[in-house]
Motif scaffolding. Sequence first.
Motif: not given
Lengths: 261, 112
Positions: B91-109
């Motif tokens: 909508e604004c054509d302006m930069p966006v701050e990343v708030t999620g999607g940078t995680e890397m984890r072992v969840k379950e075994l």
Amino acid sequence: MCTTCGCGGGELKIGGKPHQHGHNQGELRFRRPNHEHDHTHDHGESTRRVQVERDILDKNNTFAQDNRGYFAAHGIFTLNLVSSPGSGKTTLLTCTIELLRGEMPVAVIEGDQQTSFDAERIRATGVPAVQINTGKGCHLDAHMIEHALEDLKPADHSLLFIENVGNLVCPASFDLGEAHKVVILSVTEGEDKPLKYPDMFAAADLMLLNKVDLLPYLSFDVQKCVEYARRVNPRIQVMLTSATSGTGMDEWLGWLRNRGA
Amino acid sequence: MHEMSLAESVLEIIENSAAQHGSNKVHAVWLEIGQLAGVEVEAMRFCFDAVTRGSIADGARLEIIETPGMGRCLNCGKSMHLNERYDLCPECDMPVEVTGGTEMRVKELEME
């Protein structure tokens, strides 16, 4: 390859010495008390599912926090210099060291896959330097830095530069305990690098646009490059530098003197 | 190729967790990898197979849960899905701050 610390199967060298320490296969390898809050539930007789919820970078981040504590305790201001190979990092660094001579103690950790050429260049300026050779490794990690610090023992209140392996991808993910990542991009590389390698520009607090003395001979668009860098990291600071002409060195040194403020 | 180091860290987490639970065989591993974590999923699979060979997780099934990149427009404050770090606010054509999607984890075994 060593699975205890990822040290690359004996190829890792710090100050020319192979990296060795006891890897007691029987003990838990995290240095901190285990904070897992696992719970188990059975799935049939023979297997069960266990919740782990642990960050893959936990171990590196633990070492990084230890390094950060060490730097804080000794008043050491540490920068992690990242760039692609050939951006002029080492030349900029030797020039910076010359200009800061007598003002504050400086120490350097050099990271390269092979050779100790860069550490020798730094030592030629009279500043202590330790070379880490990662062998086939593509980045420095916080554990390597901890070992390098044992060798280097930077003076209290010094400025410590860590020159990472020339690579705009992998070093982005590894916190070394530094105060700031500084990304160096030379104008011979193309203004679209911040979009091609966004993770690195997102991780850095300062971008040095280097070799600007060459701008008259290139079609490099400075404004566009800065715009691209701010697109992936709206807060990134930018300085235009050249170790050859001295452009921007005052601003860069001012930033160092104010410890990144 | 930092996925190799990451895969080695994953194996360590697996070995520690299995030891804690008295298991010596892991059948499946769930990893959560954010879309903006800088991890190439196929490279991760390749490296996981390589580093787990001969370990307690040899032959284990690797399930990768990819979490979406999320951001917040610095101008209008709206949250949005980000495919790339350099996506601009539609909508604004302006930069966006990343708030999620940078995680890397072992969840379950899944283990014996």
